[in-house]
Design an enzyme around this catalytic site. Structure first.
Site, PDB file in Angstrom:
ATOM      1  N   PHE A 206       0.901  -1.132   0.127  1.00 44.99           N
ATOM      2  CA  PHE A 206      -0.055   0.088  -0.132  1.00 44.99           C
ATOM      3  C   PHE A 206       0.976   1.294   0.001  1.00 44.99           C
ATOM      4  CE2 PHE A 206      -2.845   2.989   1.754  1.00 44.99           C
ATOM      5  CZ  PHE A 206      -4.108   2.966   1.341  1.00 44.99           C
TER       6      PHE A 206
ATOM      7  N   ASP B  43       2.533  -4.939   8.968  1.00 53.65           N
ATOM      8  CA  ASP B  43       1.229  -4.019   8.872  1.00 53.65           C
ATOM      9  C   ASP B  43       0.131  -5.008   8.628  1.00 53.65           C
ATOM     10  OD1 ASP B  43      -1.171  -2.592   7.553  1.00 53.65           O
ATOM     11  OD2 ASP B  43       0.370  -1.407   6.889  1.00 53.65           O
TER      12      ASP B  43
ATOM     13  N   TYR C  43     -10.570   0.661  10.973  1.00 53.21           N
ATOM     14  CA  TYR C  43     -11.799   1.004  10.050  1.00 53.21           C
ATOM     15  C   TYR C  43     -12.104  -0.111   9.120  1.00 53.21           C
ATOM     16  CZ  TYR C  43      -8.354   3.355   7.032  1.00 53.21           C
ATOM     17  OH  TYR C  43      -7.549   3.691   6.468  1.00 53.21           O
TER      18      TYR C  43
END
Ligand SMILES: *Cc1c(COP(=O)(O)O)cnc(C)c1O
Length: 414
Positions: A131, A202, A227
Site C-alpha cells: 500500500f 502491517d 476501520y
C-alpha cells in the site's frame, strides 16, 4: 449455465450457512436492505454497538459529564484499554498494543523506533507493491535517518535476509491489499531475526480475520487499521504493537505529552512512560475510540480461529461459485489457504465492472491497474450473500453491462 448448477450451489450455500451458524453476527450490524457489502475490508459496516457507543460518548459523556468524562468515563486510559481488546485478536499479550493515531502515523513511529534499535545496520526492506503509504513512510524514515530503502517483495525477503548482516528492519504487510495474498509472518520474522534484523508487520488486512499470532510469530512491531474488518468507523484510530521485550528501549520519534510518565506534572523534560503508553503522542480521538470499542464487542464470545474458518469458507465458496457459474475471470487471490478475507479478480475494465456491480447493490472496489477487489467481512456475510454476489458478477460480465457509458467516469475515491 444450467439451472441445475444454480440449484446445487443454492443448496451448498444453505448447508454451509447452517454449518457456520455459530459465527453469524449479521444481527449485530446495520446493513441497508438490498446491499451485498463486499467492502468491509475498506470500511467495515456500522454495528449497533458502535452506533450506541458513539451516541453514549457524545450525548452522555461529552454532553453531560463534560471535562469530568476524562476520569469518569475513562477517556484518558481508552488507548490502552482498547489496545488490550485488539491485542487479544492478534495473539499479543495485554499491555503491548495502543490505539490512537492513523495507520500511517503508527507505522512511522514503529519503523523509526525499530531502525533506531539497530543503529549499525543501514538497510530497510519493504515491498514495492505495498500500500503506497507504507512505502512512503518507510522511505521517509530512511531519508531522515540516512538509511537505504531496498524494495524487495515479501516472496524474496527470506532469500535477501539469509546470510546478510546489513538489514536493520524488514517491514511487510501480512496480507497484500490488492491480491489478498497472505504472507508467512513467522517465517519472514524468523529470517529477519536470524540475520540480526527486526520485523514490522502491517496488519490492515489481517486484523480480525486471520489468526495473526504476533507473539508466537516473534513479530517486533505491528500496526493496523481500526476501520477495515474491525469496523471502527470512518477514520477510526489505528493500533500499534510493540513486542514487550522492546518496550523499555522503544524511543517514540514523536515525543508528546501523552507518552510522558507524568503528563499532568506539565514538566518541560520528557520522561517516557513505562510500557506501551510511551507509544502515545497527543490527546487521543475519543469519539473514534468509542466507536471502535463498541465495534469490537462483535467479537465477544468468538475466537479469531472461528472467524478465520468462516472467512476461508466464504472466500472459498465464492471461488467455487465463480467456477460453477462459468465465470472465467482470472482470480489473482491464492486458491489455497494463503489468502486473507478477500477475492480479487482481474478484468481490463475493472473500474467499470465495479461500478456496474455497485449499481446492482453489490459494493466492492477497484484497485489499480485492473483489479476488482471483493472483501468478505465474515461476521456479517453469509454463503447465500456470496452466491448472490457471484450471480451478479456473472450477469455484469455476460451482459457486458460494464460497457455502459455511465460506469466509466472515475470518482475521487475508487
Ligand atoms: C488501509 C491501509 C492503510 C491506511 O492508512 P491510513 O493512515 O489509515 O490512511 C495503510 N496501509 C495499508 C496496508 C492499508 O491497507
Amino acid at each position: 449455465m444450467s439451472d441445475d448448477a444454480l440449484t446445487e450451489l443454492t443448496r451448498r450455500a444453505q448447508n454451509l450457512d447452517a454449518e457456520h451458524a455459530g459465527t453469524d453476527r449479521r444481527d449485530a450490524f446495520e446493513l441497508p436492505d438490498g446491499v451485498i457489502y463486499l467492502d468491509g475490508n475498506s470500511l467495515g459496516a456500522l454495528s449497533v454497538a458502535a452506533r450506541e457507543a458513539t451516541r453514549d460518548a457524545v450525548e452522555r459523556q461529552w454532553g453531560k459529564q463534560l471535562i469530568r468524562a476524562w476520569n469518569e468515563s475513562a477517556w484518558w486510559t481508552a488507548p490502552e484499554r482498547v489496545g488490550d481488546r485488539i491485542a487479544a485478536l492478534l495473539g499479543a499479550p495485554g499491555g503491548s498494543v495502543v490505539v490512537g493515531d492513523s495507520t500511517t502515523v503508527s507505522l512511522y513511529k514503529a519503523v523509526h523506533a525499530a531502525a533506531r534499535l539497530r543503529p549499525n545496520r543501514r538497510v530497510v526492506l519493504t515491498d514495492p507493491d505495498s500500500f503506497p503509504t507504507d512505502v512512503h513512510v518507510t522511505r521517509g524514515v530512511c531519508e531522515q535517518l540516512g538509511l537505504t530503502l531496498e524494495l524487495v517483495s515479501p516472496g524474496e525477503a527470506v532469500t535477501r535476509l539469509q546470510g546478510s548482516n546489513d538489514v536493520a528492519l524488514a517491514a511487510y504487510s501480512h496480507v497484500d491489499y490488492r491480491t489478498g495474498e497472505l504472507w508467512d509472518l513467522a517465517a519472514i520474522t524468523a529470517a529477519a531475526h536470524d540475520a540480526g534484523a527486526l520485523a514490522c508487520w502491517d496488519l490492515c488486512h489481517s486484523a480480525g480475520v486471520v489468526e495473526v499470532g504476533l507473539a508466537d510469530g516473534g513479530a517486533d512491531f505491528a500496526v493496523g487499521c481500526g476501520y477495515k474488518y474491525l469496523s471502527g468507523g470512518p477514520g477510526a484510530p489505528a493500533f500499534l504493537y510493540v513486542a514487550p521485550e522492546h518496550l523499555s528501549e522503544f524511543t517514540n520519534p514523536i515525543l508528546g505529552w501523552n507518552g510522558h510518565a507524568t503528563p499532568f506534572a506539565m514538566s518541560p523534560d520528557h520522561v517516557p512512560a513505562e510500557g506501551i503508553t510511551r507509544a502515545r503522542v497527543g490527546t487521543p480521538p475519543v469519539l473514534g475510540i468509542a466507536a471502535l470499542e463498541g465495534a469490537l464487542t462483535a467479537y465477544d464470545g468468538l475466537s479469531v480461529s472461528d472467524v478465520r474458518r468462516r472467512s476461508l469458507s466464504l472466500t472459498g465458496f465464492f471461488v467455487e461459485c465463480l467456477d460453477g457459474l462459468g465465470i472465467d475471470l482470472p482470480v489473482v487471490t491464492p486458491r489455497d489457504d494463503r489468502r486473507g478475507s478477500q477475492v480479487s479478480l482481474r478484468h481490463p475494465d475493472a473500474y467499470a465492472v465495479v461500478q456496474a456491480l455497485i449499481a446492482r447493490g453489490v459494493i466492492g472496489d477497484f484497485r489499480e491497474p485492473d483489479i476488482v477487489r471483493l472483501g468478505f467481512a465474515p461476521l456479517y456475510l453469509s454463503h447465500e450473500d456470496v452466491l448472490a454476489a457471484a450471480v451478479h458478477v456473472r450477469d455484469v460480465i455476460t451482459g457486458r453491462e460494464f460497457e455502459r457509458e455511465e460506469f466509466r467516469s472515475r470518482a475521487t475515491v475508487t
